[in-house]
Design an enzyme around this catalytic site. Structure first.
Site, mmCIF file in Angstrom:
data_model
loop_
_atom_site.group_PDB
_atom_site.id
_atom_site.type_symbol
_atom_site.label_atom_id
_atom_site.label_comp_id
_atom_site.label_asym_id
_atom_site.label_seq_id
_atom_site.Cartn_x
_atom_site.Cartn_y
_atom_site.Cartn_z
ATOM 1 N N TYR A 1 -11.471 0.998 36.193
ATOM 2 C CA TYR A 1 -10.980 1.562 37.459
ATOM 3 C C TYR A 1 -11.767 1.025 38.652
ATOM 4 O O TYR A 1 -11.206 0.848 39.738
ATOM 5 C CB TYR A 1 -10.993 3.098 37.417
ATOM 6 C CG TYR A 1 -9.793 3.643 36.679
ATOM 7 C CD1 TYR A 1 -8.567 3.799 37.327
ATOM 8 C CD2 TYR A 1 -9.859 3.972 35.333
ATOM 9 C CE1 TYR A 1 -7.453 4.278 36.653
ATOM 10 C CE2 TYR A 1 -8.746 4.455 34.649
ATOM 11 C CZ TYR A 1 -7.546 4.599 35.320
ATOM 12 O OH TYR A 1 -6.435 5.053 34.650
ATOM 13 N N VAL B 1 -2.073 4.698 43.487
ATOM 14 C CA VAL B 1 -3.455 5.157 43.593
ATOM 15 C C VAL B 1 -4.253 4.260 44.539
ATOM 16 O O VAL B 1 -5.456 4.446 44.705
ATOM 17 C CB VAL B 1 -4.115 5.233 42.200
ATOM 18 C CG1 VAL B 1 -3.451 6.310 41.346
ATOM 19 C CG2 VAL B 1 -4.080 3.884 41.475
ATOM 20 N N HIS C 1 -0.107 10.816 42.089
ATOM 21 C CA HIS C 1 -0.884 10.425 40.912
ATOM 22 C C HIS C 1 -2.360 10.224 41.237
ATOM 23 O O HIS C 1 -3.069 9.508 40.523
ATOM 24 C CB HIS C 1 -0.274 9.165 40.272
ATOM 25 C CG HIS C 1 1.066 9.421 39.646
ATOM 26 N ND1 HIS C 1 1.949 8.424 39.300
ATOM 27 C CD2 HIS C 1 1.674 10.597 39.298
ATOM 28 C CE1 HIS C 1 3.048 8.965 38.764
ATOM 29 N NE2 HIS C 1 2.901 10.275 38.766
HETATM 30 P P1 OAD Z 1 6.239 0.352 37.529
HETATM 31 O O1 OAD Z 1 5.364 -0.808 37.205
HETATM 32 O O2 OAD Z 1 6.749 1.180 36.414
HETATM 33 O O3 OAD Z 1 7.493 -0.149 38.363
HETATM 34 C C1 OAD Z 1 7.335 -1.012 39.458
HETATM 35 C C2 OAD Z 1 8.712 -1.294 40.012
HETATM 36 O O4 OAD Z 1 8.562 -2.092 41.173
HETATM 37 C C3 OAD Z 1 9.630 -2.091 39.044
HETATM 38 O O5 OAD Z 1 10.870 -1.426 38.917
HETATM 39 C C4 OAD Z 1 9.789 -3.449 39.731
HETATM 40 O O6 OAD Z 1 11.088 -4.002 39.550
HETATM 41 C C5 OAD Z 1 9.570 -3.077 41.187
HETATM 42 N N1 OAD Z 1 9.085 -4.181 42.023
HETATM 43 C C6 OAD Z 1 8.336 -5.259 41.669
HETATM 44 N N2 OAD Z 1 8.087 -6.033 42.735
HETATM 45 C C7 OAD Z 1 8.695 -5.439 43.796
HETATM 46 C C8 OAD Z 1 8.790 -5.732 45.188
HETATM 47 N N3 OAD Z 1 8.199 -6.818 45.710
HETATM 48 N N4 OAD Z 1 9.484 -4.886 45.984
HETATM 49 C C9 OAD Z 1 10.067 -3.764 45.468
HETATM 50 N N5 OAD Z 1 10.009 -3.419 44.172
HETATM 51 C C10 OAD Z 1 9.326 -4.239 43.343
HETATM 52 O O7 OAD Z 1 5.433 1.225 38.602
HETATM 53 P P2 OAD Z 1 5.688 2.747 39.040
HETATM 54 O O8 OAD Z 1 7.132 3.063 39.039
HETATM 55 O O9 OAD Z 1 4.926 2.958 40.287
HETATM 56 O O10 OAD Z 1 1.114 6.434 36.721
HETATM 57 O O11 OAD Z 1 4.992 3.503 37.842
HETATM 58 C C11 OAD Z 1 4.955 4.898 37.857
HETATM 59 C C12 OAD Z 1 3.658 5.387 37.273
HETATM 60 O O12 OAD Z 1 3.469 4.818 35.970
HETATM 61 C C13 OAD Z 1 2.427 4.942 38.029
HETATM 62 O O13 OAD Z 1 2.136 5.765 39.142
HETATM 63 C C14 OAD Z 1 1.367 5.050 36.980
HETATM 64 C C15 OAD Z 1 2.065 4.417 35.815
HETATM 65 O O14 OAD Z 1 1.622 4.802 34.550
HETATM 66 C C16 OAD Z 1 -0.124 6.914 36.745
HETATM 67 O O15 OAD Z 1 -1.084 6.215 37.001
HETATM 68 C C17 OAD Z 1 -0.198 8.360 36.428
#
Ligand code: OAD
Length: 258
Positions: free
Chosen positions: A69, A105, A121
């Site tokens: 981290y 985060v 988160h």
């Molecule tokens: P993910 O990694 O699951 O999803 C990221 C999303 O961003 C994907 O759907 C990509 O297609 C999209 N993406 C990538 N590049 C992009 C760009 N330039 N513009 C727009 N979108 C783009 O991440 P989160 O949805 O944030 O939890 O994940 C949710 C949670 O899962 C996180 O907060 C974390 C993780 O485990 C904790 O830490 C508790």
């Protein structure tokens, strides 16, 4: 050039009374911060969450977890907010009411000028004691930990001597209650009429309930994501572009030359 969907999003922005923006890791992708689930580059493609992001992992090997981290915190401190973070801060200054909810985060929203986003988160910048939960003040400098995964003993709590843990939500833990209540209230009680879901795979619950709650309240739901998610079928408008490209276009079209 804007397409029809972007024009509709601009009209919705101009007419909105209370805009709620919900962001995920994709919004920081163009700042060089890896997402979690993107193929090849995603953190959970390259690291095992069970070794790094659970309370048991920290009990087993606190130095491994803390070092990982701190490496992530260092990467964020060396990164800069991008035009998507800036576009969101600009929207906040233009609409009658605005709420920003992030799953991220990092602190790139704050550094782009967004005021007190709701961190569902947690944050890399708010560590606390694993034993007594008191907050811990981090030293100001950029941590000099050069590589991901390098072990680093966590500091000790100055009150009880317990180990300091990262201030993020781990798998198996609940969301911070105040943050979740504020997020749900913004969507359900405070008249949200336009909801943006930006850069999230919308796979992690309960956070992923928020766009559905907005739809139930008859808000216009705009998704910004280059890839498909479960929201594609239900969102009012889908913009399949990188957030750092599309957000400045929307802001400029909604409020030209401001
Ligand atoms: P993910 O990694 O699951 O999803 C990221 C999303 O961003 C994907 O759907 C990509 O297609 C999209 N993406 C990538 N590049 C992009 C760009 N330039 N513009 C727009 N979108 C783009 O991440 P989160 O949805 O944030 O939890 O994940 C949710 C949670 O899962 C996180 O907060 C974390 C993780 O485990 C904790 O830490 C508790």
């Amino acid at each position: 050039m804007m397409d029809t969907s972007e024009h509709h999003a601009v009209e919705a922005l101009r007419a909105a009374r209370h805009v709620v923006v919900f962001t995920g890791a994709g919004i920081s992708a163009e700042s060089g911060i890896p997402t979690y689930r993107d193929a090849l580059t995603g953190l959970w493609e390259n690291f095992d969450f069970a070794e790094l992001a659970t309370p048991d992992a920290f009990r087993r090997d606190p130095a491994l977890v803390w070092g990982w981290y701190e490496w992530r915190r260092m990467n964020v401190m060396r990164a800069e907010p991008n035009t998507a973070h800036q576009g969101i801060a600009a929207i906040a200054s233009k609409v009658p009411r605005f709420t920003l909810i992030t799953q991220n985060v990092d602190n790139l929203h704050e550094r782009a000028g967004s005021n007190q986003p709701i961190h569902l988160h947690g944050s890399l910048f708010s560590p606390r004691c694993f034993a007594c939960a008191r907050p811990h003040e981090l030293s100001c400098g950029i941590p000099d930990e050069p590589q991901g995964g390098r072990r680093l003993e966590p500091p000790r709590c100055q009150h009880c001597g317990g180990r300091i843990r990262p201030g993020v939500v781990w798998f198996g833990e609940s969301l911070p209650k105040a943050a979740w209540t504020a997020a749900m209230s913004a969507v359900e009680k405070e008249g949200c009429d336009l909801f943006f879901s930006i850069g999230t795979s919308a796979m992690v619950y309960p956070a992923a309930e928020l766009p559905f709650a907005a739809l139930r309240r008859r808000a216009t739901v705009v998704q910004i994501n280059p890839d498909l998610t479960q929201l594609d079928e239900v969102a009012t408008i889908n913009l399949h572009s990188a957030a750092a490209d599309v957000l400045p276009r929307l802001v400029e079209a909604a409020w030209p030359n401001t």
